[in-house]
Design a protein around this motif. Sequence first.
Motif, mmCIF file in Angstrom:
data_model
loop_
_atom_site.group_PDB
_atom_site.id
_atom_site.type_symbol
_atom_site.label_atom_id
_atom_site.label_comp_id
_atom_site.label_asym_id
_atom_site.label_seq_id
_atom_site.Cartn_x
_atom_site.Cartn_y
_atom_site.Cartn_z
ATOM 1 N N THR A 4 34.150 41.365 35.397
ATOM 2 C CA THR A 4 33.754 40.781 36.360
ATOM 3 C C THR A 4 33.706 39.167 36.106
ATOM 4 O O THR A 4 33.874 38.328 36.916
ATOM 5 N N HIS A 7 38.255 35.310 35.073
ATOM 6 C CA HIS A 7 39.107 34.775 36.204
ATOM 7 C C HIS A 7 40.619 34.929 36.240
ATOM 8 O O HIS A 7 41.206 35.408 35.339
ATOM 9 N N LYS A 8 41.238 34.561 37.262
ATOM 10 C CA LYS A 8 42.759 34.741 37.451
ATOM 11 C C LYS A 8 43.494 34.186 36.560
ATOM 12 O O LYS A 8 43.152 32.900 35.893
ATOM 13 N N VAL A 40 44.150 39.608 34.475
ATOM 14 C CA VAL A 40 43.634 39.539 35.789
ATOM 15 C C VAL A 40 44.499 38.766 36.624
ATOM 16 O O VAL A 40 44.998 37.515 36.374
ATOM 17 N N CYS A 43 41.562 37.553 42.366
ATOM 18 C CA CYS A 43 40.149 38.322 43.231
ATOM 19 C C CYS A 43 40.076 37.950 44.394
ATOM 20 O O CYS A 43 40.595 36.844 44.827
ATOM 21 N N ARG A 47 34.719 37.982 45.533
ATOM 22 C CA ARG A 47 34.968 38.659 44.059
ATOM 23 C C ARG A 47 34.392 40.007 44.277
ATOM 24 O O ARG A 47 33.821 40.609 43.438
ATOM 25 N N MET A 50 39.114 43.209 42.421
ATOM 26 C CA MET A 50 39.917 42.349 41.514
ATOM 27 C C MET A 50 41.245 43.137 41.396
ATOM 28 O O MET A 50 41.284 44.426 41.448
ATOM 29 N N LYS A 63 34.328 45.581 42.704
ATOM 30 C CA LYS A 63 33.087 44.948 41.765
ATOM 31 C C LYS A 63 32.521 45.925 41.110
ATOM 32 O O LYS A 63 32.366 45.569 39.951
#
Length: 74
Positions: A4, A7-8, A40, A43, A47, A50, A63
């Motif tokens: 988590t 990030h993208k 990833v 999201c 968030r 994902m 999540k």
Amino acid sequence: MLLTELHKGDRAVIKRINADPELKNRLHSFGIIPGEALEVKGCSLARQTMEIDVDGTLIALRKEEAEKIEVEKE
């Protein structure tokens, strides 16, 4: 680090899955196993979900599920 926290566009390797046997088996069936690389892909705004790519398979995780996956960023 937890999944988590990524990030993208981030890439990582799965280190550990801290889940009950039922969820762990489900994740394994999707190819989410220690040692596998992932990226990833996106999201949701809050968030809460994902989307990850594991060996060419796109997988959407809640999540609560992603928080149980420990990764090491590449």
